[in-house]
Design a protein around this motif. Structure first.
Motif, PDB file in Angstrom:
ATOM      1  N   LYS A 203     -27.418 -16.215  15.086  1.00 24.14           N
ATOM      2  CA  LYS A 203     -28.400 -17.009  16.001  1.00 24.14           C
ATOM      3  C   LYS A 203     -29.748 -16.562  15.420  1.00 24.14           C
ATOM      4  O   LYS A 203     -30.652 -17.437  15.056  1.00 24.14           O
TER       5      LYS A 203
ATOM      6  N   GLU B  39     -32.512 -18.611  13.276  1.00 20.43           N
ATOM      7  CA  GLU B  39     -33.572 -19.203  14.110  1.00 20.43           C
ATOM      8  C   GLU B  39     -34.864 -18.590  13.388  1.00 20.43           C
ATOM      9  O   GLU B  39     -35.923 -19.044  13.150  1.00 20.43           O
TER      10      GLU B  39
ATOM     11  N   GLU C 152     -32.626 -30.374  17.869  1.00 16.68           N
ATOM     12  CA  GLU C 152     -31.663 -30.237  18.794  1.00 16.68           C
ATOM     13  C   GLU C 152     -30.224 -29.806  18.176  1.00 16.68           C
ATOM     14  O   GLU C 152     -29.392 -29.177  18.845  1.00 16.68           O
TER      15      GLU C 152
ATOM     16  N   TYR D 287     -29.834 -25.894  18.051  1.00 22.64           N
ATOM     17  CA  TYR D 287     -29.563 -25.384  19.372  1.00 22.64           C
ATOM     18  C   TYR D 287     -28.237 -25.528  19.688  1.00 22.64           C
ATOM     19  O   TYR D 287     -27.406 -24.371  19.922  1.00 22.64           O
TER      20      TYR D 287
ATOM     21  N   HIS E 198     -26.178 -21.631  19.699  1.00 23.83           N
ATOM     22  CA  HIS E 198     -25.932 -21.302  21.016  1.00 23.83           C
ATOM     23  C   HIS E 198     -24.507 -21.393  21.608  1.00 23.83           C
ATOM     24  O   HIS E 198     -24.003 -20.521  22.104  1.00 23.83           O
TER      25      HIS E 198
END
Length: 321
Positions: free
Chosen positions: A179, A183, A194, A197, A201
């Protein structure tokens, strides 16, 4: 020489400079003996003008492979020595055209015997040696034109550094790394979307549970790179290579290439025939990496990402480690 025996080939530049200095010193003495009045560093400019007549500084620089400032400096020195003068009779007054003076032309006539003797001396050295230095220089120039010494050293550095890299399958302990690295990478160049994510996640549910895989690159046992293999529901492409990210502190160690190989190897093991990816042309090193892995540009495939402006695919049948 003992110094070069100790340093080996890493002192190649120093040894060539020493050889050049010896030849240059001899050349200066030769000019004095033949009473030509030239300095060794002037010779390329002198030769071009004696063979081809007046030239601009730009033309001379292009022909002898020197920079314009270097040629300008030599021209000024030769002008001061009375061998060169500017030609102000040209139609275009903006062109800085230079030519040999009568004294320079007279030196051209006298230097013929020196040319003959120097050529004979060099041929004698070539005949007396096991290796033809002149041909070797041409070969090295050709090789360096294709790939500089710096680029070759970088390749070797990556090979050495890559030996410290291990590519391992994803485990829950690497969830935060997957992650965080993605990011950081996405936010550096673009904006999180979107689809990002969803994948970041819940990598297990979004990627692994659907028949995909994630690989992690360890450098000295620290996770520094990640890449995902996503199974696609598409008639043309079996898998997608996605979410490749490498820590800035670990770049230049061939990690992206090793991750890409691991992903493609896994896709092939799972029976995949075609693998797909999305990227952006602003990421020139990444595009170069994908091409090195065998990807080619395609178009027309649906993408959920606004940042995507290039789509690529590779044939897994031709993939080989």
């Amino acid at each position: 020489m003992d110094f070069f025996s100790r340093t080996g080939k890493m002192a190649l530049g120093s040894r060539l400079r020493l050889l050049t200095a010896r030849l240059t010193d001899d050349a200066a003495t030769i000019y004095d003996v033949y009473e030509i009045g030239l300095k060794p560093k002037w010779f390329p400019v002198f030769f071009v003008l004696s063979e081809e007549g007046e030239k601009t500084i730009t033309e001379i620089a292009g022909e002898i492979g020197h920079s314009q400032p270097s040629v300008s400096k030599i021209v000024r020195e030769m002008t001061a020595a009375g061998l060169i003068s500017e030609n102000n009779d040209t139609e275009d007054k903006r062109r800085n055209v230079v030519a040999l003076t009568p004294e320079g032309i007279e030196a051209t006539a006298r230097i013929k015997e020196q040319y003959s003797d120097v050529n004979a001396a060099v041929e004698d050295m070539i005949a007396s040696s096991r290796h033809n230095l002149w041909e070797a220089i041409e070969e090295w120039e050709y090789l360096l034109d294709r790939k500089s010494l710096y680029q070759r050293v970088e390749e070797q550095r990556k090979i050495r550094e890559s030996k410290k890299v291990r590519i391992v399958p994803y485990a829950e302990q690497y969830r935060a790394t997957f992650k965080t690295l993605n990011e950081e990478w996405i936010s550096t160049y673009f904006e999180m979307e979107e689809a990002d994510y969803k994948a970041l996640h819940d990598p297990e549910g979004y990627i692994i549970d659907k028949g995909g895989s994630i690989f992690v690159a360890l450098y000295d046992n620290e996770p520094v790179g990640v890449c995902a293999l996503i199974r696609m529901q598409d008639p043309a492409y079996d898998f997608e290579m996605a979410k490749m990210a490498v820590s800035p502190v670990a770049r230049g160690k061939n990690i992206g290439f090793l991750l890409g190989q691991a992903v493609m190897r896994k896709a092939k093991e799972l029976g995949g025939k075609q693998i797909y990816l999305e990227s952006n042309t602003v990421l020139k090193p990444a595009i170069g990496l994908y091409r090195k892995l065998g990807f080619r540009k395609i178009a027309g495939h649906f993408t959920p990402y606004k940042r995507c402006n290039i789509q690529m695919a590779a044939d897994l049948h031709t993939f080989a480690d």
